[in-house]
Design a protein around this motif. Sequence first.
Motif, PDB file in Angstrom:
ATOM      1  N   TYR A   1     -15.873  -5.310  -3.867  1.00  0.00           N
ATOM      2  CA  TYR A   1     -16.773  -4.605  -2.952  1.00  0.00           C
ATOM      3  C   TYR A   1     -18.117  -4.306  -3.629  1.00  0.00           C
ATOM      4  O   TYR A   1     -19.178  -4.509  -3.038  1.00  0.00           O
ATOM      5  CB  TYR A   1     -16.125  -3.316  -2.447  1.00  0.00           C
ATOM      6  CG  TYR A   1     -14.852  -3.558  -1.671  1.00  0.00           C
ATOM      7  CD1 TYR A   1     -14.756  -4.545  -0.700  1.00  0.00           C
ATOM      8  CD2 TYR A   1     -13.717  -2.791  -1.913  1.00  0.00           C
ATOM      9  CE1 TYR A   1     -13.584  -4.764   0.004  1.00  0.00           C
ATOM     10  CE2 TYR A   1     -12.541  -3.004  -1.211  1.00  0.00           C
ATOM     11  CZ  TYR A   1     -12.478  -4.000  -0.262  1.00  0.00           C
ATOM     12  OH  TYR A   1     -11.319  -4.218   0.436  1.00  0.00           O
TER      13      TYR A   1
ATOM     14  N   ALA B   1     -10.182  -4.827  -6.205  1.00  0.00           N
ATOM     15  CA  ALA B   1     -10.788  -4.640  -4.880  1.00  0.00           C
ATOM     16  C   ALA B   1     -12.118  -3.908  -5.001  1.00  0.00           C
ATOM     17  O   ALA B   1     -13.123  -4.328  -4.414  1.00  0.00           O
ATOM     18  CB  ALA B   1      -9.834  -3.877  -3.958  1.00  0.00           C
ATOM     19  N   ARG B   2     -12.141  -2.826  -5.780  1.00  0.00           N
ATOM     20  CA  ARG B   2     -13.389  -2.078  -5.941  1.00  0.00           C
ATOM     21  C   ARG B   2     -14.478  -2.958  -6.552  1.00  0.00           C
ATOM     22  O   ARG B   2     -15.638  -2.932  -6.126  1.00  0.00           O
ATOM     23  CB  ARG B   2     -13.160  -0.814  -6.780  1.00  0.00           C
ATOM     24  CG  ARG B   2     -12.302   0.234  -6.073  1.00  0.00           C
ATOM     25  CD  ARG B   2     -12.315   1.580  -6.794  1.00  0.00           C
ATOM     26  NE  ARG B   2     -11.959   1.498  -8.196  1.00  0.00           N
ATOM     27  CZ  ARG B   2     -10.723   1.586  -8.682  1.00  0.00           C
ATOM     28  NH1 ARG B   2      -9.687   1.744  -7.865  1.00  0.00           N
ATOM     29  NH2 ARG B   2     -10.508   1.521  -9.980  1.00  0.00           N
TER      30      ARG B   2
ATOM     31  N   SER C   1      -8.329   8.374  -3.450  1.00  0.00           N
ATOM     32  CA  SER C   1      -9.147   7.490  -2.626  1.00  0.00           C
ATOM     33  C   SER C   1     -10.537   7.298  -3.223  1.00  0.00           C
ATOM     34  O   SER C   1     -11.095   8.213  -3.826  1.00  0.00           O
ATOM     35  CB  SER C   1      -9.325   8.067  -1.219  1.00  0.00           C
ATOM     36  OG  SER C   1      -8.138   8.000  -0.470  1.00  0.00           O
TER      37      SER C   1
ATOM     38  N   PHE D   1      -6.200  -0.858  -7.863  1.00  0.00           N
ATOM     39  CA  PHE D   1      -7.223  -1.172  -6.875  1.00  0.00           C
ATOM     40  C   PHE D   1      -8.555  -1.590  -7.510  1.00  0.00           C
ATOM     41  O   PHE D   1      -9.529  -1.797  -6.804  1.00  0.00           O
ATOM     42  CB  PHE D   1      -7.448   0.044  -5.957  1.00  0.00           C
ATOM     43  CG  PHE D   1      -6.225   0.419  -5.175  1.00  0.00           C
ATOM     44  CD1 PHE D   1      -5.926  -0.203  -3.975  1.00  0.00           C
ATOM     45  CD2 PHE D   1      -5.369   1.407  -5.641  1.00  0.00           C
ATOM     46  CE1 PHE D   1      -4.801   0.143  -3.254  1.00  0.00           C
ATOM     47  CE2 PHE D   1      -4.241   1.765  -4.927  1.00  0.00           C
ATOM     48  CZ  PHE D   1      -3.946   1.124  -3.727  1.00  0.00           C
TER      49      PHE D   1
ATOM     50  N   MET E   1       0.832  -1.207   0.000  1.00  0.00           N
ATOM     51  CA  MET E   1       0.000   0.000   0.000  1.00  0.00           C
ATOM     52  C   MET E   1       0.865   1.255   0.000  1.00  0.00           C
ATOM     53  O   MET E   1       0.576   2.221  -0.705  1.00  0.00           O
ATOM     54  CB  MET E   1      -0.951   0.015   1.196  1.00  0.00           C
ATOM     55  CG  MET E   1      -2.004  -1.079   1.188  1.00  0.00           C
ATOM     56  SD  MET E   1      -3.078  -1.062  -0.274  1.00  0.00           S
ATOM     57  CE  MET E   1      -2.353  -2.354  -1.284  1.00  0.00           C
TER      58      MET E   1
ATOM     59  N   HIS F   1      -6.296  -8.038   2.676  1.00  0.00           N
ATOM     60  CA  HIS F   1      -5.192  -8.410   1.791  1.00  0.00           C
ATOM     61  C   HIS F   1      -5.184  -9.918   1.575  1.00  0.00           C
ATOM     62  O   HIS F   1      -5.285 -10.687   2.529  1.00  0.00           O
ATOM     63  CB  HIS F   1      -3.852  -7.978   2.401  1.00  0.00           C
ATOM     64  CG  HIS F   1      -2.689  -8.213   1.496  1.00  0.00           C
ATOM     65  ND1 HIS F   1      -2.392  -7.375   0.451  1.00  0.00           N
ATOM     66  CD2 HIS F   1      -1.778  -9.209   1.451  1.00  0.00           C
ATOM     67  CE1 HIS F   1      -1.314  -7.828  -0.183  1.00  0.00           C
ATOM     68  NE2 HIS F   1      -0.936  -8.951   0.403  1.00  0.00           N
TER      69      HIS F   1
ATOM     70  N   GLU G   1     -12.274   2.645   2.749  1.00  0.00           N
ATOM     71  CA  GLU G   1     -11.509   3.522   1.856  1.00  0.00           C
ATOM     72  C   GLU G   1     -10.552   2.619   1.110  1.00  0.00           C
ATOM     73  O   GLU G   1      -9.899   1.759   1.704  1.00  0.00           O
ATOM     74  CB  GLU G   1     -10.729   4.570   2.662  1.00  0.00           C
ATOM     75  CG  GLU G   1      -9.879   5.515   1.810  1.00  0.00           C
ATOM     76  CD  GLU G   1      -8.504   4.965   1.421  1.00  0.00           C
ATOM     77  OE1 GLU G   1      -7.969   5.414   0.396  1.00  0.00           O
ATOM     78  OE2 GLU G   1      -7.974   4.091   2.126  1.00  0.00           O
ATOM     79  N   THR G   2     -10.503   2.779  -0.196  1.00  0.00           N
ATOM     80  CA  THR G   2      -9.548   2.049  -1.015  1.00  0.00           C
ATOM     81  C   THR G   2      -9.011   3.010  -2.066  1.00  0.00           C
ATOM     82  O   THR G   2      -9.498   4.134  -2.204  1.00  0.00           O
ATOM     83  CB  THR G   2     -10.187   0.790  -1.647  1.00  0.00           C
ATOM     84  OG1 THR G   2      -9.152  -0.010  -2.236  1.00  0.00           O
ATOM     85  CG2 THR G   2     -11.238   1.144  -2.676  1.00  0.00           C
TER      86      THR G   2
END
Length: 154
Positions: free
Chosen positions: A127, A123-124, A147, A120, A27, A80, A113-114
């Motif tokens: 979600y 990950a988004r 972010s 990313f 990160m 992670h 928050e990502t």
Amino acid sequence: MDPLSVTFEQPNTADVRALLERHFALMRSLSPAESCHVMAPETLLDAGATLLGVREAGVLLGVGALTRIGDDAGELKSMHTAQEARGKGVARRLLQALLQEARDRGMNQISLETGSAAEFQAARSLYESEGFEECPPFAAYQLDPLSTFMTLRL
């Protein structure tokens, strides 16, 4: 039988700490310090975080933390999956377990928050597939083009 098991973890356990440190370093390498909100492993306990892991045959494949940010609200932190375990469903299993833990603790909203960069996107997408939607900054976060803020009503 599902080979993946969800476990409660401690950040000072050797394999947990090693994976959290890998996450922390990754990160920090992807975002400038002022836009990087990753928690160092030693601060997770100080924040009262609940830390879950996903293991296969005892081997830690992923970790994620849940913190309380209000009477009925929580925040996902430090999710992670080990690079070598990606594609096995570890992140989804971990996310679903963290959401169930939030429900069990009486939370009815979970935020996170990502990063907004391409790195990313996976990950988004994860979600979003579980019902999270983009939202304005929450808690002490400030608007930041690096972010993405997301929330889910449970």
